[in-house]
Design a protein around this motif. Structure first.
Motif, short mmCIF file in Angstrom:
data_model
loop_
_atom_site.label_atom_id
_atom_site.label_comp_id
_atom_site.label_asym_id
_atom_site.label_seq_id
_atom_site.Cartn_x
_atom_site.Cartn_y
_atom_site.Cartn_z
N PHE A 115 -9.47 4.43 -5.05
CA PHE A 115 -8.81 5.73 -5.06
C PHE A 115 -7.34 5.57 -5.40
N ARG B 259 -7.22 0.05 -3.50
CA ARG B 259 -6.48 1.28 -3.18
C ARG B 259 -5.17 1.25 -3.96
N ARG C 294 -0.24 5.97 5.31
CA ARG C 294 0.81 6.99 5.29
C ARG C 294 0.52 8.09 6.30
N GLN D 79 3.75 -0.55 1.80
CA GLN D 79 2.36 -0.43 2.24
C GLN D 79 1.50 -1.53 1.65
N LYS E 74 -7.23 9.59 2.10
CA LYS E 74 -6.66 8.55 1.23
C LYS E 74 -5.27 8.16 1.70
N GLN E 75 -4.49 9.16 2.11
CA GLN E 75 -3.17 8.86 2.67
C GLN E 75 -3.35 8.06 3.97
N ALA F 94 -5.87 6.09 4.78
CA ALA F 94 -6.30 4.73 4.43
C ALA F 94 -5.15 3.92 3.85
N GLY F 95 -4.23 4.59 3.16
CA GLY F 95 -3.08 3.91 2.57
C GLY F 95 -1.93 3.70 3.55
N TYR G 76 8.21 3.21 -1.18
CA TYR G 76 7.47 3.12 0.09
C TYR G 76 6.07 2.55 -0.13
N TRP H 251 -2.11 -2.27 3.34
CA TRP H 251 -2.76 -0.94 3.41
C TRP H 251 -3.10 -0.44 2.02
N LEU H 252 -2.33 -0.87 1.03
CA LEU H 252 -2.65 -0.58 -0.37
C LEU H 252 -2.81 -1.93 -1.09
#
Lengths: 271, 271
Positions: B173, B149, A93, B185, A87-88, A90-91, B181, B190-191
């Motif tokens: 998720f 996300r 990070r 993203q 998940k990190q 995909a986000g 931060y 990404w989010l």
């Protein structure tokens, strides 16, 4: 051991090359039954690592999160999770990890936790000091849970949402997110306690030599040895005093009992 | 504007130099009344940035998390938060940010979010496209909250722990941790959604030009403009459809109403 370590480091290097081409690129995220996103990167890395083992150590077993189990004829089994903390990942990070570990007859011998974007690598070897990018690291002394920095991936680690407020009260702070990466931070003395649930062999086995080699303690939520073959809850602490206080906390809030019941029922299911 | 941007980039460079010497070093963490850890690094950076403004733009105002408010005689006010995400910083995770923003007569003109360990810099300028390390970035299209996300620092962002389970259900998720931060993203696609509470001017003002310049929407939890002068809850989305669906979710679970009540009471206290 040096041969194994070199091979594991080579595999981590190869995995990192693949993962760097996927990180922060548009990609599909699929949902597995347990709801964790699995990416093409995950599968491509696992395919690459299986190929390396098949060529260089064909007698060894493999236990991969995606590919399942290949039985060992040598007594040695490789365990890997190409992207722990999807998940990190995909986000966007860089707090996910490549996890690679080697067991002999079911006992963890060595492991690598690698963060390929930051160029960070923790190496744990049974009965040797843990290293971070080649330098020996130690957990931090922390005698009082009130001053402990706690790492935990998600509030869903807890059985009861009512535990959340007292847990915030009982510790200095909770740094959310992290997954296995949190255990590396504990080994380096940046976090004092890390608690996770639903850790499978590909998570728990790699974490054990790194935490123990740095002077930390790792158990389940009742203080028993962590489950190395199935899913379970894992508690690590850098200082025995904080470990004991956190076990007391988990008992007082019914979390230890809930974790033991869940482990028992998954054990019965497996049997 | 180019003069302001150059100055802001210089300040971010200087802040990064100081912060890199503190990251992952043993240091004391103090607790402020709101329980966020404040480090010596925080104060040293803020002192350095105030010195730069005092020399180069003595007429400008300053609003710093540590130093408080210095009134503006030029109409321009600099806002900064040297280390946003101090818990991640203290835990050894490079997911904190340096936040620097410039307002004219209370309206955000430009901002920088800089991650000095990873060498990442997002720059937002009113009515211009947001950039990430010099390249234009855009939020991601995401029409359905089920595929979104979500980034959120802590479960304590929610007024009710009962909201936690449905929130997990409603989204693809939740990536925990992140603080400001997470908004960077979101700007990079990404989010898809980021929700925070207790965001003060030093958090919210820098985030606004970066989110809006990337095509995103940023409001409070009721869909009104975010509070730029006091503390409040902030909701950003990359796609208007997801933003609307998240507002519906927050209303349905009483979170929007709780946030509005909290904002009202803090407004009355301030008045």
């Amino acid at each position: 051991m040096q041969e194994f370590l070199s091979l594991a480091e080579f595999m981590a290097d190869e995995a990192g090359k693949i993962i760097r081409t996927y990180f922060r690129q548009p990609f599909d995220v699929e949902c597995k039954s347990d709801d964790s996103p699995v990416t093409r990167a995950d599968r491509e890395v696992e395919h690459r690592l299986c190929g390396i083992i098949a060529r260089q150590r064909p007698e060894d077993g493999i236990h991969g999160e995606e590919t399942g189990v290949k039985d060992s004829r040598s007594g040695y089994t490789w365990i890997f999770d190409p992207i722990d903390g999807t998940k990190q990942f995909a986000g966007g990070r860089p707090t996910f990890c490549i996890l690679i570990a080697l067991c002999y007859e079911g006992r963890p011998l060595m492991s690598i936790m690698d963060q390929p974007i930051l160029g960070e690598r923790w190496v744990g070897v049974k009965d040797r000091p843990t290293t971070f990018n080649g330098k020996i690291v130690r957990t931090r002394a922390c005698k009082d849970l009130k001053t402990a920095r706690l790492g935990m991936t998600s509030p869903r680690n807890l059985a009861f949402t009512e535990t959340l407020a007292p847990l915030h009260e009982a510790t200095q702070f909770i740094a959310w997110g992290g997954h296995a990466y949190g255990f590396a931070q504990l080994a380096s003395g940046w976090l004092d306690v890390v608690m996770e649930k639903h850790f499978g062999p590909f998570d728990t086995v790699p974490v054990v030599p790194i935490v123990e080699g740095a002077g930390g303690i790792i158990t389940d939520w009742s203080g028993n040895p962590p489950n190395l073959t199935g899913k379970g809850k894992v508690l690590a602490a850098g200082d025995p005093a904080t470990h004991e206080q956190m076990l007391d906390f988990l008992r007082a809030h019914g979390e230890a009992q809930a974790a033991a019941r869940a482990a028992g029922s998954s054990h019965r299911k497996a049997a």
